[in-house]
Each structure stands twice: as C-alpha cells, then as structure tokens.
Design a protein around this motif. Structure first.
Motif, PDB file in Angstrom:
ATOM      1  N   ASP A  36       0.848  -1.190   0.000  1.00 50.71           N
ATOM      2  CA  ASP A  36       0.000   0.000   0.000  1.00 50.71           C
ATOM      3  C   ASP A  36       0.886   1.245   0.000  1.00 50.71           C
ATOM      4  OD1 ASP A  36      -2.270   1.528   0.136  1.00 50.71           O
ATOM      5  OD2 ASP A  36      -2.542   1.255   2.292  1.00 50.71           O
ATOM      6  N   MET A  37       1.019   1.867  -1.155  1.00 50.49           N
ATOM      7  CA  MET A  37       1.872   3.043  -1.318  1.00 50.49           C
ATOM      8  C   MET A  37       1.017   4.242  -1.715  1.00 50.49           C
ATOM      9  SD  MET A  37       4.911   1.813  -0.746  1.00 50.49           S
ATOM     10  CE  MET A  37       6.079   2.956  -1.433  1.00 50.49           C
ATOM     11  N   PRO A  38       1.503   5.461  -1.428  1.00 45.67           N
ATOM     12  CA  PRO A  38       0.738   6.646  -1.814  1.00 45.67           C
ATOM     13  C   PRO A  38       0.620   6.797  -3.328  1.00 45.67           C
ATOM     14  CG  PRO A  38       2.563   7.222  -0.342  1.00 45.67           C
ATOM     15  CD  PRO A  38       2.721   5.791  -0.707  1.00 45.67           C
ATOM     16  N   VAL A  39      -0.549   7.235  -3.745  1.00 47.56           N
ATOM     17  CA  VAL A  39      -0.802   7.558  -5.150  1.00 47.56           C
ATOM     18  C   VAL A  39      -1.503   8.906  -5.175  1.00 47.56           C
ATOM     19  CG1 VAL A  39      -2.083   6.948  -7.245  1.00 47.56           C
ATOM     20  CG2 VAL A  39      -0.979   5.167  -5.893  1.00 47.56           C
ATOM     21  N   GLY A  40      -0.973   9.803  -5.957  1.00 47.28           N
ATOM     22  CA  GLY A  40      -1.584  11.112  -6.111  1.00 47.28           C
ATOM     23  C   GLY A  40      -1.167  11.729  -7.436  1.00 47.28           C
ATOM     24  N   ILE A  41      -2.055  11.650  -8.417  1.00 45.44           N
ATOM     25  CA  ILE A  41      -1.800  12.228  -9.734  1.00 45.44           C
ATOM     26  C   ILE A  41      -2.941  13.200 -10.011  1.00 45.44           C
ATOM     27  CG2 ILE A  41      -1.462  11.772 -12.190  1.00 45.44           C
ATOM     28  CD1 ILE A  41      -0.653   8.874 -11.356  1.00 45.44           C
ATOM     29  N   ASN A  42      -2.595  14.479 -10.122  1.00 41.93           N
ATOM     30  CA  ASN A  42      -3.596  15.517 -10.273  1.00 41.93           C
ATOM     31  C   ASN A  42      -3.756  15.890 -11.749  1.00 41.93           C
ATOM     32  OD1 ASN A  42      -5.203  17.785 -10.229  1.00 41.93           O
ATOM     33  ND2 ASN A  42      -4.133  18.745  -8.532  1.00 41.93           N
ATOM     34  N   ARG A 161      -3.642  -4.302  -8.276  1.00 45.64           N
ATOM     35  CA  ARG A 161      -4.126  -3.343  -7.272  1.00 45.64           C
ATOM     36  C   ARG A 161      -4.801  -2.182  -7.980  1.00 45.64           C
ATOM     37  NH1 ARG A 161      -3.873  -1.456  -2.067  1.00 45.64           N
ATOM     38  NH2 ARG A 161      -2.420  -2.982  -1.260  1.00 45.64           N
ATOM     39  N   ARG A 162      -6.032  -1.875  -7.566  1.00 49.07           N
ATOM     40  CA  ARG A 162      -6.785  -0.772  -8.156  1.00 49.07           C
ATOM     41  C   ARG A 162      -6.593   0.501  -7.352  1.00 49.07           C
ATOM     42  NH1 ARG A 162     -10.796  -4.692  -8.167  1.00 49.07           N
ATOM     43  NH2 ARG A 162     -11.862  -3.649  -6.477  1.00 49.07           N
ATOM     44  N   TYR A 163      -6.636   1.615  -8.065  1.00 50.84           N
ATOM     45  CA  TYR A 163      -6.618   2.933  -7.441  1.00 50.84           C
ATOM     46  C   TYR A 163      -7.884   3.676  -7.848  1.00 50.84           C
ATOM     47  CZ  TYR A 163      -1.729   1.841  -6.525  1.00 50.84           C
ATOM     48  OH  TYR A 163      -0.576   1.242  -6.103  1.00 50.84           O
ATOM     49  N   ASP A 164      -8.205   4.719  -7.109  1.00 50.89           N
ATOM     50  CA  ASP A 164      -9.429   5.475  -7.357  1.00 50.89           C
ATOM     51  C   ASP A 164      -9.199   6.606  -8.349  1.00 50.89           C
ATOM     52  OD1 ASP A 164     -11.086   4.060  -5.475  1.00 50.89           O
ATOM     53  OD2 ASP A 164      -9.934   5.037  -3.894  1.00 50.89           O
ATOM     54  N   THR A 168     -13.417  15.601 -11.020  1.00 53.78           N
ATOM     55  CA  THR A 168     -13.392  16.927 -10.392  1.00 53.78           C
ATOM     56  C   THR A 168     -14.450  17.817 -11.027  1.00 53.78           C
ATOM     57  OG1 THR A 168     -11.799  17.895 -11.926  1.00 53.78           O
ATOM     58  CG2 THR A 168     -10.905  16.709 -10.018  1.00 53.78           C
ATOM     59  N   GLN A 169     -14.751  18.888 -10.378  1.00 53.00           N
ATOM     60  CA  GLN A 169     -15.752  19.821 -10.889  1.00 53.00           C
ATOM     61  C   GLN A 169     -15.271  20.554 -12.127  1.00 53.00           C
ATOM     62  OE1 GLN A 169     -16.475  22.445  -7.622  1.00 53.00           O
ATOM     63  NE2 GLN A 169     -14.601  23.610  -7.931  1.00 53.00           N
ATOM     64  N   TYR A 170     -13.982  20.462 -12.408  1.00 55.50           N
ATOM     65  CA  TYR A 170     -13.411  21.191 -13.544  1.00 55.50           C
ATOM     66  C   TYR A 170     -13.351  20.350 -14.829  1.00 55.50           C
ATOM     67  CZ  TYR A 170     -12.006  23.887  -9.522  1.00 55.50           C
ATOM     68  OH  TYR A 170     -12.015  24.579  -8.349  1.00 55.50           O
ATOM     69  N   GLY A 171     -13.689  19.080 -14.761  1.00 62.47           N
ATOM     70  CA  GLY A 171     -13.700  18.248 -15.947  1.00 62.47           C
ATOM     71  C   GLY A 171     -12.542  17.278 -16.061  1.00 62.47           C
ATOM     72  N   GLY A 172     -11.725  17.192 -15.050  1.00 65.18           N
ATOM     73  CA  GLY A 172     -10.608  16.256 -15.059  1.00 65.18           C
ATOM     74  C   GLY A 172     -10.787  15.210 -13.962  1.00 65.18           C
ATOM     75  N   TYR A 173      -9.683  14.555 -13.607  1.00 60.05           N
ATOM     76  CA  TYR A 173      -9.711  13.516 -12.577  1.00 60.05           C
ATOM     77  C   TYR A 173      -8.480  13.631 -11.691  1.00 60.05           C
ATOM     78  CZ  TYR A 173     -13.492  11.056 -14.935  1.00 60.05           C
ATOM     79  OH  TYR A 173     -14.703  10.725 -15.481  1.00 60.05           O
ATOM     80  N   ILE A 174      -8.626  13.124 -10.486  1.00 63.39           N
ATOM     81  CA  ILE A 174      -7.506  12.940  -9.576  1.00 63.39           C
ATOM     82  C   ILE A 174      -7.407  11.452  -9.319  1.00 63.39           C
ATOM     83  CG2 ILE A 174      -6.653  13.323  -7.229  1.00 63.39           C
ATOM     84  CD1 ILE A 174      -8.006  16.086  -7.363  1.00 63.39           C
ATOM     85  N   ILE A 175      -6.216  10.887  -9.522  1.00 62.80           N
ATOM     86  CA  ILE A 175      -5.986   9.463  -9.283  1.00 62.80           C
ATOM     87  C   ILE A 175      -5.334   9.366  -7.911  1.00 62.80           C
ATOM     88  CG2 ILE A 175      -4.764   7.399 -10.026  1.00 62.80           C
ATOM     89  CD1 ILE A 175      -5.686  10.042 -12.507  1.00 62.80           C
ATOM     90  N   ALA A 176      -5.903   8.529  -7.043  1.00 66.74           N
ATOM     91  CA  ALA A 176      -5.424   8.443  -5.666  1.00 66.74           C
ATOM     92  C   ALA A 176      -5.601   7.039  -5.105  1.00 66.74           C
ATOM     93  CB  ALA A 176      -6.174   9.445  -4.794  1.00 66.74           C
ATOM     94  N   ASN A 177      -4.846   6.776  -4.067  1.00 56.28           N
ATOM     95  CA  ASN A 177      -4.988   5.539  -3.309  1.00 56.28           C
ATOM     96  C   ASN A 177      -5.718   5.908  -2.032  1.00 56.28           C
ATOM     97  OD1 ASN A 177      -4.794   3.139  -1.997  1.00 56.28           O
ATOM     98  ND2 ASN A 177      -2.573   3.082  -1.864  1.00 56.28           N
ATOM     99  N   SER A 178      -6.947   5.451  -1.897  1.00 59.58           N
ATOM    100  CA  SER A 178      -7.751   5.837  -0.735  1.00 59.58           C
ATOM    101  C   SER A 178      -7.566   4.890   0.438  1.00 59.58           C
ATOM    102  CB  SER A 178      -9.226   5.906  -1.115  1.00 59.58           C
ATOM    103  OG  SER A 178      -9.676   4.638  -1.523  1.00 59.58           O
TER     104      SER A 178
END
Length: 179
Positions: A36-42, A161-164, A168-178
């Motif tokens: 379980d590692m951090p994932v954060g792609i904005n 392993r799946r990530y979320d 977003t309200q702006y029309g894009g996505y944030i990829i994260a590990n919840s």
C-alpha cells in the motif's frame, strides 16, 4: 441418543456453513498483495486531462515517476505513483458494466511483487490486456477490474491493485490511493 442426534445436526450445519464460506471465498480476487503506497496524480483541470488523461475506450497512459513517464509530465512534490507506477486506462465500469470511465491500476505484477517488474499492455482479441513479462500472467483491465485471466496469477487469484479516479468539478480527474 437424542444428544448425539443434536450434536450430529449441529456438526452438519457447521460443515455446510464452512463449505459455503470456503466456496464463496474461492470467487474473490486478492488485489492488495502489492504494498500500500501513496498515489496522487492531479489531472483535475481540462488542460491536464486533455494532455495526460485518457479518452476513448481502450486508450491508456502509464505514470512512472522514477522513469519520468509520461515525458514532460509536471511531477511535483505531491505527485506519487504507487509501488511500480500507475496504469490509467479508459475501460468499462466493472461494477455496473455499462459506463466507460477511467480506471487506474498499479503496474507491478502481484505475482512477482517487485516495483521494477511491471505489466506491459498488449492487444488480445482486439482489447488491451496487461501481461507480466516475467511470470506470463494476463489481467483483464478492460471489463474485470484487473482480474487475472491466465498464468500463475489466475491459479493464485491475484489481481492488479486498483486505485481510485475521482472526477473533479473542472472536468478532469484525480488518481489516488484511498486505502
């Protein structure tokens, strides 16, 4: 004698219950073998999503911070790409089967469980699949949420392993590990 019949009936019920639990667990896929590692792609803005996101069924992109992939992606201090990198793909929602949406997976093969042994994307029956170059396992990334379809991963019931992917309200996505 009556006590023996009650004991026998209780044992039968216990055995049937245990068998049901065992059989139902055989249908589950272990998708948390990768650490379980951090994932954060904005990719939250339309410009970021258009440039680095995925659009169209089967389109995909890999994010591997250590390798600077994708090229020219503006990695910053808060950008994290999991254990072996992130595969972002436009696929069928495995939970309702009708919508096409972005799905994200760790690129590390759960059989090998090493950050540098990453699945590759190939086309099988006209759909992209993830294949481990070391163990040969195949994973369904288009319709079955990274479930194994062949190789050691299938016999061991190890999925990607799946990530979320959060819209977003702006029309894009944030990829994260919840987790």
């Amino acid at each position: 004698m009556r006590g023996l019949k009650i004991l026998s009936a209780c044992l039968s019920v216990a055995l049937i219950s245990a068998a049901c639990i065992w059989l139902s667990s055989c249908n589950s896929i272990n998708d948390d073998r990768i650490p379980d590692m951090p994932v954060g792609i904005n990719l939250s803005t339309p410009d970021m999503w258009t440039t680095y996101g995925v659009s169209g069924f089967g389109s995909y992109r890999m994010f591997i911070r250590q390798l600077g992939e994708p090229r020219n992606f503006p990695y910053n201090v808060g950008t994290t790409t999991g254990y072996g990198g992130v595969l972002l793909i436009s696929a069928v929602d495995p939970f309702n089967g009708s919508n096409v949406l972005p799905m994200a997976y760790d690129l590390s093969c759960p059989v090998e469980c090493k950050p540098y042994i990453r699945v590759k994307i190939a086309v099988d029956d006209m759909l992209p699949v993830a294949i481990c170059p070391d163990c040969g396992s195949h994973y369904d990334i288009m319709e079955q949420a990274g479930a194994p379809t062949s190789g050691p991963a299938k016999s061991r019931r190890l999925g990607l392993r799946r990530y979320d992917c959060y819209a977003t309200q702006y029309g894009g996505y944030i990829i994260a590990n919840s987790n």
